[in-house]
Scaffold this motif. Structure first.
Motif, PDB file in Angstrom:
ATOM      1  N   LEU A   1     -51.266  -7.721 -12.505  1.00 16.39           N
ATOM      2  CA  LEU A   1     -49.671  -7.852 -12.068  1.00 16.39           C
ATOM      3  C   LEU A   1     -49.062  -9.080 -11.725  1.00 16.39           C
ATOM      4  CD1 LEU A   1     -49.535  -4.431 -10.610  1.00 16.39           C
ATOM      5  CD2 LEU A   1     -49.533  -4.558 -12.858  1.00 16.39           C
ATOM      6  N   LEU A   4     -44.933  -8.995 -11.592  1.00 14.08           N
ATOM      7  CA  LEU A   4     -44.267  -7.705 -11.479  1.00 14.08           C
ATOM      8  C   LEU A   4     -43.172  -7.414 -11.272  1.00 14.08           C
ATOM      9  CD1 LEU A   4     -45.181  -4.539 -12.739  1.00 14.08           C
ATOM     10  CD2 LEU A   4     -46.223  -4.532 -10.504  1.00 14.08           C
ATOM     11  N   TRP A  19     -40.218  -2.930 -11.630  1.00 12.91           N
ATOM     12  CA  TRP A  19     -41.181  -3.873 -12.036  1.00 12.91           C
ATOM     13  C   TRP A  19     -41.490  -3.389 -13.395  1.00 12.91           C
ATOM     14  CZ3 TRP A  19     -41.269  -1.222  -7.583  1.00 12.91           C
ATOM     15  CH2 TRP A  19     -42.009   0.202  -7.834  1.00 12.91           C
ATOM     16  N   PRO A  22     -48.119  -3.152 -16.015  1.00 13.16           N
ATOM     17  CA  PRO A  22     -49.022  -3.775 -16.132  1.00 13.16           C
ATOM     18  C   PRO A  22     -49.215  -3.943 -17.829  1.00 13.16           C
ATOM     19  CG  PRO A  22     -50.199  -2.389 -15.076  1.00 13.16           C
ATOM     20  CD  PRO A  22     -48.781  -2.227 -15.263  1.00 13.16           C
ATOM     21  N   TYR A  30     -48.656   3.091  -8.254  1.00 14.88           N
ATOM     22  CA  TYR A  30     -48.527   1.584  -7.268  1.00 14.88           C
ATOM     23  C   TYR A  30     -48.460   1.880  -6.054  1.00 14.88           C
ATOM     24  CZ  TYR A  30     -46.757   0.382 -12.847  1.00 14.88           C
ATOM     25  OH  TYR A  30     -47.350   0.282 -14.195  1.00 14.88           O
ATOM     26  N   THR A  69     -48.537  -3.481  -6.068  1.00 15.50           N
ATOM     27  CA  THR A  69     -49.984  -3.764  -6.696  1.00 15.50           C
ATOM     28  C   THR A  69     -50.150  -2.339  -7.426  1.00 15.50           C
ATOM     29  OG1 THR A  69     -51.233  -2.603  -5.241  1.00 15.50           O
ATOM     30  CG2 THR A  69     -51.572  -4.662  -5.000  1.00 15.50           C
ATOM     31  N   SER A  77     -55.123  -3.630  -7.869  1.00 16.37           N
ATOM     32  CA  SER A  77     -54.950  -5.219  -8.373  1.00 16.37           C
ATOM     33  C   SER A  77     -54.787  -5.807  -7.526  1.00 16.37           C
ATOM     34  CB  SER A  77     -53.937  -5.248 -10.096  1.00 16.37           C
ATOM     35  OG  SER A  77     -52.526  -4.697  -9.496  1.00 16.37           O
ATOM     36  N   SER A  80     -48.422  -8.623  -6.724  1.00 15.71           N
ATOM     37  CA  SER A  80     -47.336  -9.133  -8.015  1.00 15.71           C
ATOM     38  C   SER A  80     -46.991 -10.016  -6.939  1.00 15.71           C
ATOM     39  CB  SER A  80     -46.161  -8.195  -7.840  1.00 15.71           C
ATOM     40  OG  SER A  80     -45.803  -7.876  -6.924  1.00 15.71           O
TER      41      SER A  80
END
Length: 93
Positions: A1, A4, A19, A22, A30, A69, A77, A80
């Protein structure tokens, strides 16, 4: 990400951000994190995957940074990029 978070706007102790999803994978949602001052990042909100914006309405005075994330049932993830802004103390009249 990485990359992002696409900016934010600040005003009256509220910051909004948006954002993009991905490029690979399908997240279940998120998680938005905020750091105030020199503190650690703290979870602010978990959102469903179709939500690509967030408004933080309780932003304290001073320097604040956010990152996002993506997550699914297996993992979260990497964060960002960060978006930061400084909220000034209100002027006394």
């Amino acid at each position: 990400l990485g990359g992002l978070l696409s900016g934010g706007s600040a005003g009256a102790a509220m910051v909004t951000m948006a954002w993009n999803p991905p490029l690979q994978g399908t997240p279940e949602g998120y998680t938005v994190y905020r750091r105030s001052g020199k503190g650690a990042f703290e979870l602010r909100q978990s959102l469903i995957a179709t939500t690509l914006t967030y408004a933080d309405t309780m932003v304290p005075v001073g320097r604040n940074c956010w990152h996002v994330t993506a997550f699914n049932s297996v993992m979260e993830s990497a964060p960002s990029n960060q978006v930061c802004t400084t909220i000034a103390k209100p002027r006394r009249r």
